[in-house]
Design an enzyme around this catalytic site. Structure first.
Site, PDB file in Angstrom:
ATOM      1  N   ASP A   1      -8.745  -2.340   7.736  1.00 49.19           N
ATOM      2  CA  ASP A   1      -7.755  -2.733   8.731  1.00 49.19           C
ATOM      3  C   ASP A   1      -8.065  -4.112   9.315  1.00 49.19           C
ATOM      4  OD1 ASP A   1      -5.480  -1.658  10.317  1.00 49.19           O
ATOM      5  OD2 ASP A   1      -6.827  -2.035  11.995  1.00 49.19           O
TER       6      ASP A   1
ATOM      7  N   HIS B   1       2.787   2.346   6.386  1.00 48.74           N
ATOM      8  CA  HIS B   1       3.009   2.923   7.721  1.00 48.74           C
ATOM      9  C   HIS B   1       3.369   1.864   8.764  1.00 48.74           C
ATOM     10  CE1 HIS B   1      -0.930   1.255   7.799  1.00 48.74           C
ATOM     11  NE2 HIS B   1      -0.985   1.403   9.105  1.00 48.74           N
ATOM     12  N   ASP B   2       3.245   0.576   8.413  1.00 49.05           N
ATOM     13  CA  ASP B   2       3.618  -0.497   9.341  1.00 49.05           C
ATOM     14  C   ASP B   2       4.978  -1.088   8.996  1.00 49.05           C
ATOM     15  OD1 ASP B   2       1.226  -0.345  10.736  1.00 49.05           O
ATOM     16  OD2 ASP B   2       0.246  -1.891   9.525  1.00 49.05           O
TER      17      ASP B   2
ATOM     18  N   ASP C   1      -9.540   4.756   5.655  1.00 47.04           N
ATOM     19  CA  ASP C   1      -9.193   3.548   6.402  1.00 47.04           C
ATOM     20  C   ASP C   1     -10.420   3.134   7.216  1.00 47.04           C
ATOM     21  OD1 ASP C   1      -7.462   1.634   7.811  1.00 47.04           O
ATOM     22  OD2 ASP C   1      -5.835   2.949   7.161  1.00 47.04           O
TER      23      ASP C   1
ATOM     24  N   GLU D   1      -6.620  -5.355   4.356  1.00 44.91           N
ATOM     25  CA  GLU D   1      -5.299  -5.670   4.889  1.00 44.91           C
ATOM     26  C   GLU D   1      -5.358  -7.179   5.113  1.00 44.91           C
ATOM     27  OE1 GLU D   1      -2.188  -4.454   8.429  1.00 44.91           O
ATOM     28  OE2 GLU D   1      -4.307  -4.568   8.907  1.00 44.91           O
TER      29      GLU D   1
END
Ligand code: ISL
Length: 597
Positions: free
Chosen positions: A244, A373-374, A142, A298
């Protein structure tokens, strides 16, 4: 109240902007627009390893704890490499594992070239990478470079004085100029992205929490630091980065009041910075292009109108992005992720995924996901977690993810049919987003019970509960006290019990992965939506080199019919989630079936 309203409006606008095809294009686009370049070249069908890969996402904090501190770690992942290999997946994306005080579980990085102490050491990392490569698995890390932690040495220096050499690594607004124009923050208890810092009588910018100050990409030194750090990890052998909130890195640093066309839509504004694509091209040149690696943004705030600007091959920026339009469906307008009691419309769902398929039909390449994970657990949010439907609906969604023309990003635990934990009390939540939104609701006199009710369906911690390995204490995740509660259904939903059951979600996932990998038509084949107004069934074909595959998915808990115009009795059945797939176009609840001609 004003802030709360802005937060509501902004969040709603994010959902809305994701729906808008013709939203305002990014500011200051370079002279060679993507549209012109698009006509000159096609890369949509060029074969690449990352298009053929199945990506599996691990939230390291929740996967496997090796030392009993209740927090998952790298040695834990190493101990499960054979399991990971057995899934048939190709790439593992790890959420951040760098040095971090964990205000936002690793998305606040204090040292980009170190391993978080709870997760282990650099030696553990090297062992993990070696173990993965030995098994033919690739590792994607990430990249969190819109912001760092306030405990990063750069920020400590930066906040120490106005003339410190690191001052311009971040965005500062001197207080003698008055309060800066409002910027919305995702995680601030007042939704205010400017934090006053007494030491230098200035405000700093933080789109996320106060402990996540935004880096100033206009400073060439910041860019050099980031590219250097990327090369450090590539030189170690990592195979790519998931980036991200990368569309947010460029800001209009005069920080004007929100331009009128973005009123109420901070997310779209944040994703429309003036130099985003210059920075990404530089990143490509200085780091990505030097290695055989993959990159995925993302794609927050990105629409089908500007997606190719990020991922068309001739742009020399990134390989893929994941959009928010699908996962944003079904929330009430002007709400903090309050689900519509009527549920979501499958027709809209189909339109969204079909539109995104079309966006990459001849250039670029798509991604597909329903969980991460979100997000809450996909089975709860998009399927049905009631005991009689959990397995069927989970397998149906797995069928969808692995039969679309896009690289699947599959979230650890979904292969078991894991579901939301549905906490009742705010104290059970660990996530900064849920805790701070709750505070915001409370201080502004909103109905917190309603908020908590919605969080049972939508909160991020639902997707972060410990991975369920077996039916022993804490589902075999840890011998200590888990950092987040374990889902009580782990006594039946776990690897050990599913391993030996040929009809389990786990074994269905393995079969589905194999089917995709053995059938290029499922990867590269042309996608055509059928029976598009059918409110219950998602039906589509995939076609490549004379081979045709038909996928039928009943998204409802009742039987449903579908009109495909195909004679199913003449087709070969490739896979289904019922013992004998339907051959007459009448699908049982949550039935998924794949046919071939
Ligand atoms: O999680 C979200 C919706 O519930 C988003 O609003 C999320 O904050 C947004 O997608 C950005 O996400 C990424 O950056 C955040 C981090 O908390 C997320 O985990 C990460 O995926 C800040 O780094």
């Amino acid at each position: 109240m004003r802030n709360l309203l802005l937060a509501f409006v902004s969040f709603a606008a994010m959902l809305c902007s994701a729906m808008c095809q013709n939203s305002t294009p990014a500011m200051n686009q370079p002279a060679t627009s993507a549209a012109t370049a698009r006509d000159a070249n096609t890369d949509g069908n060029a074969r690449k390893w990352w298009k053929e890969a199945v990506v599996y996402q691990i939230y390291p904090r929740s996967f496997k704890d090796s030392d009993g501190d209740g927090i998952g770690d790298l040695k834990g992942i190493i101990s499960k490499l054979d399991y990971l290999k057995s899934l048939g997946i190709d790439v593992i994306w790890l959420n951040p594992i760098y040095g971090s005080p964990n205000d936002d579980n690793g998305y606040d990085i204090s040292d980009y070239q170190a391993i978080m102490k709870e997760f282990g050491t650099m030696q553990d990392f090297d062992d993990l990478l070696k173990g993965m490569h030995a098994r033919g698995l690739k590792l994607v890390m990430d990249l969190v470079v819109n912001h760092s932690s306030d405990e990063h040495e750069w920020f400590k220096q930066s906040r120490s004085s106005r003339d410190n050499p690191y001052r311009n690594y971040y965005h500062w607004w001197p207080a003698e100029k008055g309060k800066p124009a409002h910027r919305w923050s995702f995680f601030d208890v007042n939704a205010d992205a400017w934090k006053f810092d007494e030491k230098t009588n200035s405000y700093y910018l933080h789109y996320f929490s106060q402990k996540q100050p935004d880096l100033n990409w206009e400073n060439p030194k910041v860019r050099e630091e980031v590219f250097f750090m990327m090369r450090f990890w590539f030189d170690k052998g990592v195979d790519g980065f998931r980036m991200d909130v990368i569309p947010f890195i460029s800001k209009d640093t005069s920080f004007p009041p929100l331009p009128a066309e973005y009123h109420g839509d901070y997310i779209r504004y944040y994703a429309s910075g003036p130099y985003t694509h210059d920075y990404l091209r530089a990143m490509n040149k200085e780091a990505l292009s030097k290695y055989d690696v993959m990159s995925v943004a993302e794609g927050i705030g990105v629409t089908t109108a500007d997606a190719l600007d990020y991922v068309a091959a001739d742009r020399h920026e990134l390989n893929m992005l994941y959009h928010f339009e699908g996962v944003s469906l079904g929330y009430l307008p002007n709400s903090h992720k309050i689900p519509d009691p009527k549920g979501y419309s499958l027709v809209e769902f189909k339109n969204i995924y079909s539109k995104w398929d079309a966006a990459f039909a001849s250039k670029g390449w798509g991604t597909i996901y329903l969980g991460n994970h979100d997000q809450p657990r996909m089975t709860t949010r998009w399927g049905n977690d009631a005991p009689q439907w959990r397995e069927l609906s989970s397998k149906m969604l797995t069928t969808f993810l692995l039969t679309m023309r896009a690289t699947p990003y599959y979230y650890a635990g979904d292969e078991l049919g894991m579901t939301n934990i549905k906490f009742d009390r705010i104290e059970d939540y660990q996530d900064i987003e849920t805790r701070n939104w709750y505070q915001l609701e409370k201080t502004s006199g909103q109905d917190v019970q309603k908020f908590l009710e919605a969080a049972r369906i939508t909160a991020r911690d639902n997707g972060r509960t410990p991975f369920q390995w077996d039916r022993t204490t804490n589902a075999g995740f840890t011998t200590g006290k888990p950092w987040l509660k374990v889902n009580p259904n782990s006594t039946s939903v776990n690897v050990a019990s599913e391993e030996g059951d040929p009809n389990s979600c786990l074994n269905y996932f393995r079969t589905m992965v194999r089917l995709r990998k053995n059938n290029p038509v499922l990867i590269y084949g042309k996608y055509t939506l059928l029976d598009k107004d059918n409110p219950d069934v998602y039906a589509y074909t995939r076609e490549l080199d004379g081979k045709k595959v038909l996928v039928l998915l009943n998204f409802k808990d009742k039987s449903a019919s579908v009109a495909t115009g195909h004679d199913l009795s003449k087709a070969k059945t490739l896979l289904g989630n019922y013992p004998a797939p339907s051959t007459n176009g009448k699908l049982r609840p949550y039935e998924a079936a794949i046919y071939e001609w």
